[in-house]
Design an enzyme around this catalytic site. Sequence first.
Site, PDB file in Angstrom:
ATOM      1  N   VAL A 216       0.435   4.397   2.218  1.00  0.00           N
ATOM      2  CA  VAL A 216       0.902   4.931   3.494  1.00  0.00           C
ATOM      3  C   VAL A 216      -0.158   5.894   4.029  1.00  0.00           C
ATOM      4  O   VAL A 216      -0.636   6.774   3.303  1.00  0.00           O
ATOM      5  CB  VAL A 216       2.259   5.654   3.337  1.00  0.00           C
ATOM      6  CG1 VAL A 216       2.715   6.208   4.688  1.00  0.00           C
ATOM      7  CG2 VAL A 216       3.313   4.704   2.788  1.00  0.00           C
TER       8      VAL A 216
ATOM      9  N   SER B 279       0.524   6.559  -2.099  1.00  0.00           N
ATOM     10  CA  SER B 279       0.455   5.139  -2.439  1.00  0.00           C
ATOM     11  C   SER B 279       1.354   4.866  -3.625  1.00  0.00           C
ATOM     12  O   SER B 279       1.689   5.767  -4.403  1.00  0.00           O
ATOM     13  CB  SER B 279      -0.980   4.717  -2.750  1.00  0.00           C
ATOM     14  OG  SER B 279      -1.487   5.436  -3.860  1.00  0.00           O
ATOM     15  N   GLY B 280       1.741   3.627  -3.749  1.00  0.00           N
ATOM     16  CA  GLY B 280       2.585   3.187  -4.856  1.00  0.00           C
ATOM     17  C   GLY B 280       2.171   1.810  -5.304  1.00  0.00           C
ATOM     18  O   GLY B 280       1.106   1.299  -4.939  1.00  0.00           O
ATOM     19  N   GLY B 281       3.045   1.194  -6.090  1.00  0.00           N
ATOM     20  CA  GLY B 281       2.696  -0.086  -6.691  1.00  0.00           C
ATOM     21  C   GLY B 281       2.480  -1.187  -5.670  1.00  0.00           C
ATOM     22  O   GLY B 281       1.746  -2.133  -5.938  1.00  0.00           O
TER      23      GLY B 281
ATOM     24  N   ASP C 125      14.334   0.786  -4.161  1.00  0.00           N
ATOM     25  CA  ASP C 125      13.505   1.827  -4.778  1.00  0.00           C
ATOM     26  C   ASP C 125      13.941   3.215  -4.297  1.00  0.00           C
ATOM     27  O   ASP C 125      13.123   4.021  -3.862  1.00  0.00           O
ATOM     28  CB  ASP C 125      12.030   1.583  -4.471  1.00  0.00           C
ATOM     29  CG  ASP C 125      11.100   2.331  -5.441  1.00  0.00           C
ATOM     30  OD1 ASP C 125      11.598   2.774  -6.503  1.00  0.00           O
ATOM     31  OD2 ASP C 125       9.900   2.444  -5.161  1.00  0.00           O
TER      32      ASP C 125
END
Length: 539
Positions: free
Chosen positions: A30, A24-26, A148
């Site tokens: 996933v 996971s990110g900001g 990114d």
Amino acid sequence: MSTSDDDGRPLVDGRFRLVSRLGSGGMGTVWRARDIALDRDVALKEVRPPDPAAEDAQPGLTAQLRARAIREARALARLSHPHVVTVHHIVEPADGSAPWIVMELVEGSSVADRLAAGPLPVPEAITLGRQVLGALRAAHAAGIQHRDVKPANVLLRAEGGAVLTDFGIAAFDEATSRLTASGDLIGSADFIAPERVRGEEGNPASDLWSLGMLLYVATEGHHPLRRATSLATVVAVLDDPIPPPVRSGALGPVLTRLLVRDPALRPDGAELDRLLAEAAAVPADAVPAGFGPPAPLAYPTPPPHPYGGPTPLPPASARVRGRRGRLARLAGGLVLAGALGALALTQFLPKDGGDGDGKQAGATRTPGSTPTGGVPATAPATTPPLAAASHLTPAGVRTAVAAFRDATGVSTVKQLVVYEEYAVAEIPTKPGARTYDRYVYRDGRVSRQGVGGTIGSADPDAQPFDPTRMPWDDLPELARRADRELQVESPTSRYLIAERWTFNKDRPTLLVYRTNDYSATGYLAVDADGTVVHKETAD
């Protein structure tokens, strides 16, 4: 979202069963999921909506980001490129909530995982760079920017080859950049191009900066602009010099051309591919001067490049305090998440023009330390001895300074960094010029490392000065004092920086550094007459 009649695990769109979270990110999470209609595993990205505070400040933001994610996912789904992750399907919830993107599941590790084991060999990095560049060029041709590019977003197939994932669906731009409650930026501050940090949308050249930084990290083994916090890193991305690569072989000149802050000066995708192809054809024994691995050192643990230690420039906190105007410009380009974000930013700004505790720079007492002479004399036990031909001696520094002058015909420098085995200088392109280049002195010769930048006439701490006027004769005593007073336990790295310094009324100042493998850093700031005007201890 519904649930499966089989085992109660969540189903997305009645078809995709969530199996496990991959990361996971900001802006999203996933998942590994099972497509029960086609009986195959896929990657399912849940595009996270923005912070409610951002929606309150900018009504309609959620709908805007949702539309953008769908638009770019559809564009990606039309791409067919071996190094671009394949988009299979888009789930658009009827209730208007955040979409889900169904992608191919790439079995393998990421470049970030690979770099955890050590730097890449230069030929391998060049191959990786051309594959990722191919993916970016295909996306750019379709009107998609990635925004990114970083090691974690490049996956390595088990059978070989790189795949670029997580495109602009998880964009970091003026609409989504913000601070979290902890003061961190959503996104990857250390791989974002400077123009995007300033709040500009950017263009394909911005993605190429990120690729260049990825390759720099891959071959040099460290990030040249990463600092202790995301905000300090952002300031470094905006303003700090990027040290010339020293371990990147034939890739070094390419990185020097690519990592410039003016996007108009960067090579475009076609030219960059040509440069990488030429670098791949360079034999290992024909590496340009200054871009090969450092010569063996006289003690077991080799120190990093002058800028490659924990904080080879003055500590980020000090540099930020001396750049109130630059931080103000940065703040204008960031969307702060309510009062917590504003509080996080003000922690980096002083209450006055001095050191942040009400005292003006130049005082002999350092915040958080005792007055000069009050620190217990605790000489480190394992400080490596200076080599006989060290540049950290009066004669060694003067030899390097004279070599720079003879090679360039210019007697002033913007900044001089001296390590035991070599020195790096930023030197005006000609006497009185407002532009400067970077040079390295090593093994008795000077090599130009590339374009530096422009010296702003309104920036007093960037004006060139005569390095021969620094207190080089005092180096032996300053070295002993640094070892004794800076409280850096078992220092493994020593270097000097001579530059105009904000906290010394923008006068030329000598900074005598000590660092160790645990990122402890201390320095003495010394005026041109040899007076210690500031001391930053490791505590």
